[in-house]
Design an enzyme around this catalytic site. Structure first.
Site, PDB file in Angstrom:
ATOM      1  N   ASP A 211       0.657  -1.203  -0.188  1.00 12.72           N
ATOM      2  CA  ASP A 211      -0.043  -0.293  -0.233  1.00 12.72           C
ATOM      3  C   ASP A 211       0.900   1.107  -0.304  1.00 12.72           C
ATOM      4  O   ASP A 211       1.806   0.994   0.454  1.00 12.72           O
ATOM      5  CB  ASP A 211      -0.818  -0.309   1.544  1.00 12.72           C
ATOM      6  CG  ASP A 211      -2.299   0.473   0.988  1.00 12.72           C
ATOM      7  OD1 ASP A 211      -2.608   1.802   0.312  1.00 12.72           O
ATOM      8  OD2 ASP A 211      -3.195  -0.057   1.190  1.00 12.72           O
ATOM      9  N   HIS A 282      -2.853   3.444  -5.100  1.00 18.47           N
ATOM     10  CA  HIS A 282      -2.709   2.785  -3.550  1.00 18.47           C
ATOM     11  C   HIS A 282      -0.721   2.468  -3.798  1.00 18.47           C
ATOM     12  O   HIS A 282      -0.345   1.055  -3.406  1.00 18.47           O
ATOM     13  CB  HIS A 282      -3.059   1.482  -3.013  1.00 18.47           C
ATOM     14  CG  HIS A 282      -3.933   2.452  -2.317  1.00 18.47           C
ATOM     15  ND1 HIS A 282      -4.713   2.158  -1.338  1.00 18.47           N
ATOM     16  CD2 HIS A 282      -5.661   2.195  -2.358  1.00 18.47           C
ATOM     17  CE1 HIS A 282      -5.912   2.687  -0.933  1.00 18.47           C
ATOM     18  NE2 HIS A 282      -6.281   2.457  -1.494  1.00 18.47           N
ATOM     19  N   GLU A 346      -9.974   2.786  -4.943  1.00 13.56           N
ATOM     20  CA  GLU A 346      -9.906   3.907  -5.066  1.00 13.56           C
ATOM     21  C   GLU A 346      -8.417   3.938  -5.716  1.00 13.56           C
ATOM     22  O   GLU A 346      -7.509   5.522  -5.159  1.00 13.56           O
ATOM     23  CB  GLU A 346      -9.370   3.760  -3.167  1.00 13.56           C
ATOM     24  CG  GLU A 346     -10.111   3.815  -2.329  1.00 13.56           C
ATOM     25  CD  GLU A 346     -10.205   3.673  -0.776  1.00 13.56           C
ATOM     26  OE1 GLU A 346     -11.056   3.801  -0.045  1.00 13.56           O
ATOM     27  OE2 GLU A 346      -8.944   3.541  -0.599  1.00 13.56           O
TER      28      GLU A 346
END
Length: 785
Positions: A211, A282, A346
């Site tokens: 991440d 990410h 995301e």
């Protein structure tokens, strides 16, 4: 005439010796939930109690068929599990058991249909038989025997209740996602979690290894992923050595040897480890290590200490795909799982939108927009994964712009992603953040670990519907199962991870295994004392706060203090003492708030039937405590980014001591004290902290209200009857706002007739740092105003 071999005849003798009662149910109903007859969790598909018990002792032996290597391995595992839990090391023997000896037998045979994890278990005074066609079934049968033997923390022999069980799982995917990127866990902790998963028939560990905050997996071809991408400097005081002033690195990664060890350890316990390598977003950590694969020449290392949704994406170039394919090849060499997770969630598209090169690529590819480009990106990854004989799974954003041909969807934004995937004929796993994310608090108590302030209780998790009504029966066949998800931004320690995960993960286990018609909250509650004992035996921390009495103190008449007790889950009954003695089942029953003189101490504990549930809680009775509310007892003004947020420094401002935890809405730091009597005038004393604003929220940062200060350090403003109401005080903060650690500011509130709500806000020129309330005390002013 057909003759059964000696081993099979011995197993048949044990089955025949079991006397069962068709009228006896395996689990207590709600009417007798305080004393469950059988404490297996997850509850088996079918179970019928028999008569008597099987005496498990150190002399008990486990028998397997000659040459059945898998059965012998499982028998050894059962022996090891019983040794660790009860100190009983059972011998494992190949061959037929002697006539008349009460033994445990692992036998091959069909059970529970054709599911590979199905098993049958027969327990009688004469012996125990586990029957299964596959190794997984034998293992889960052994797990059930272990649970029957471990219903408390006692050592030595155990009496196993006679029972006949025919069992198989409801869902094939019963998982837990562990985020090791935001915070890094030790190998020992991961093994303890795997042990606990196996003991409750969970079979998938989804391992989030990558991440923005860190890359945790050794990749031989790209060593900078760990030498540069596996460390960060935490925000605020946590990122600075108070003795030297130098930056402090937070770092860690797993070597490939450690990964192989963990994958093998999991496989031996029936658990598949599914790795996740995030793309296209990410991705800050790998791009800090190798900027050429990203959209900017100098990705900001300092931002690796932030939380939130970042704008840094991979460049959709052939060079990038060469890198990702190399990484995926090493990942697939390490993880033999059918599925490889590619994230896909995301991915803020701003960098792609701003890039002429990427916009030209969108036109050349003929895709509609940036979402279509992400779909093309994910499909490129899928082709490489499929070429290795594996299947791709991703978060539900991979639906946007078009779903890859063979993809499986992990639905986290509710269940809509699963509904959409199943409607298109794709498989899906349910992992909705609203119910199955473990970073939510388990009760309203300030004693809960930090996390998102929304409460997702054990009951909420248990009641989750894993068969959505929005799906047709044909579509439901595409639901592989469900999983709990532990994103670890706020789980700084391994112990905190475990407390946030357990016991809620046990509720997920029952939801995933037990047929819906057999699931019953009252029965599950009745098994909680045994479950707590098992978690203790397994050596994992678990949250008992929701079981425990929490006290609310408030001023009462004649100088007394009212003490109200309640637990987060409202289970069982509360017993208490006032003489310093430990509460027992025979102690006073709490039925209504107590009016007590200051100086007393209330000791309270929850009891479920005859069993204590949770710890003894001590509450000293003082007027100061009655006049004080911590930030979790105050009401937040909004519902923006509401967190139970840990301070970046120790309460004292230095060292590694305990840190305060603040309830705060980062989008509107504002608190309300409900029902303050201002008729006599009050002195307000506030304990204040400050936290770094290390949150990537894009343009939303500009929406946070800032109230201009009148003094250099700012003020605590007090308004009545709403946050747009009259300002009755502005208390200068002075040194209280300097930090690190906690400070105190105090001021006098003028008299007003009657009872009013107090709205508390800070003035400040910037959100960095953000001022927060730890607690507030209201005391009568000594001099009338």
């Amino acid at each position: 005439m057909i003759f059964a071999p000696p081993f099979a005849r011995a197993a048949q003798r044990l089955v025949g010796a079991l006397s069962v009662s068709a009228a006896a149910l395996a689990f207590a109903s709600a009417a007798c939930a305080a004393e469950p007859a059988l404490t297996l969790t997850p509850a088996p598909a079918q179970a019928t109690l028999g008569q008597g018990t099987f005496a498990l002792t150190a002399r008990t032996r486990i028998f397997v068929a000659p040459g059945d290597v898998e059965a012998r391995v499982v028998a050894g595992q059962l022996s090891d599990m019983l040794s660790k839990a009860r100190g009983l090391k059972l011998a494992v023997v190949e061959g037929a058991p002697p006539a008349g000896e009460a033994v445990i037998v692992l036998a091959r045979g069909q059970a529970g249909g054709d599911k590979p994890e199905a098993y049958a278990l027969q327990v009688a005074p004469a012996g125990v038989t586990i029957t299964a066609a596959k190794r997984a079934g034998l293992f889960y049968g052994a797990v059930s025997v272990w649970q029957l033997a471990v219903q408390d923390a006692a050592k030595g022999p155990a009496q196993l209740p006679a029972v006949s069980i025919d069992d198989a799982p409801r869902f094939a995917w019963r998982g837990f996602m562990l985020d090791s990127a935001r915070h890094f866990q030790s190998v020992g902790t991961i093994k303890a979690i795997l042990d606990t998963m196996a003991a409750h028939k969970l079979n998938v560990l989804h391992w989030h290894l990558v991440d923005d905050q860190g890359w945790r997996l050794e990749i031989k071809k790209y060593p900078k992923l760990t030498s540069e991408g596996a460390w960060r400097v935490p925000a605020g005081a946590a990122g600075e050595d108070p003795r030297t002033g130098k930056p402090v690195r937070y770092q860690g990664f797993y070597t490939q040897d450690q990964v192989r060890d963990l994958v093998a350890y999991a496989a031996a316990r029936g658990i598949t480890v599914v790795p996740e390598i995030e793309m296209p977003g990410h991705a800050l950590a790998p791009l800090v290590a190798y900027p050429r694969f990203g959209m900017t020449k100098a990705p900001p290392r300092a931002a690796m200490g932030d939380w939130g949704v970042f704008p840094y994406l991979y460049r959709p170039s052939e060079e990038t795909f060469g890198f990702l394919n190399d990484v995926l090849d090493e990942v697939m060499d390490l993880f033999p799982s059918e599925y490889i997770h590619v994230g896909g969630d995301e991915a803020v598209k701003d960098q792609w939108k701003a890039s002429p090169e990427v916009q030209a690529q969108i036109q050349a590819l003929g895709v509609k927009d940036e979402h279509g480009l992400q779909s093309w990106f994910i499909q490129r990854a899928e082709k490489h994964i499929n070429a290795r004989g594996r299947r791709m799974i991703g978060w539900d954003e991979i639906l946007e712009g078009g779903l890859a041909p063979n993809a499986t969807v992990m639905s986290w934004r509710g269940i809509d992603g699963a509904v959409a995937a199943a409607s298109q004929g794709h498989d899906a796993v349910l992992a909705p953040d609203s119910t199955l994310y473990m970073d939510r608090r388990q009760s309203a108590s300030a004693d809960e670990p930090p996390g998102r302030i929304k409460i997702v209780s054990l009951r909420d998790v248990y009641d989750f519907d894993a068969a959505p009504a929005a799906l047709t029966p044909a579509q439901r066949a595409h639901i592989l199962g469900l999983q709990a998800t532990a994103f670890t931004e706020h789980m700084r320690t391994d112990e905190r991870l475990e407390r946030m995960t357990f016991p809620r993960l046990i509720a997920v286990a029952e939801n995933g295994w037990t047929p819906d018609a057999r699931r019953d909250w009252a029965s599950f509650v009745a098994r909680l004392p045994a479950e707590s004992a098992r978690l203790d035996v397994l050596g994992v921390a678990h949250d008992t706060v929701p079981y425990e009495p929490q006290a609310t103190l408030s001023p009462a008449n004649a100088g007394q203090v009212s003490v109200a007790l309640a637990s987060g889950l409202g289970l069982g009954e509360i017993r208490y003492t006032l003489d310093g003695q430990v509460p027992t089942k025979a102690s006073g029953l709490y039925e209504a708030p107590l009016a007590l003189a200051p100086g007393k101490t209330v000791r309270a504990r929850t009891f479920l039937g005859d069993d204590a549930l949770g710890r003894v809680r001590d509450y000293p009775v003082t007027l100061m405590a009655a006049r004080t509310r911590d930030s979790h007892q105050l009401e937040l003004c909004g519902a923006g980014i509401n967190l139970s947020l840990e301070d970046d420094a120790a309460k004292t401002g230095s060292g590694d001591g305990p840190r305060a935890v603040f309830a705060v809405d980062l989008m509107n730091p504002c608190w309300v004290w409900k029902g303050a009597d201002l008729s006599t005038g009050l002195t307000l004393s506030a304990r204040i902290g400050q936290v770094p604003f290390n949150f990537q929220i894009g343009a939303d940062r500009q929406k946070i209200p800032l109230r201009p200060p009148a003094t250099p350090a700012g003020e605590l403003e007090v308004r009545i009857d709403g946050c747009a109401g009259e300002r009755i005080a502005a208390i200068p903060l002075g040194a209280a706002a300097r930090g690190p650690g906690l400070g105190t500011a105090a001021g006098v509130l003028p008299r007003r007739e009657g009872v009013h709500d107090l709205c508390l806000t800070f003035t400040a020129r910037t959100v960095e740092p953000t001022l927060v309330l730890d607690q507030v005390t209201l005391t009568p002013t000594k001099t009338p105003l």
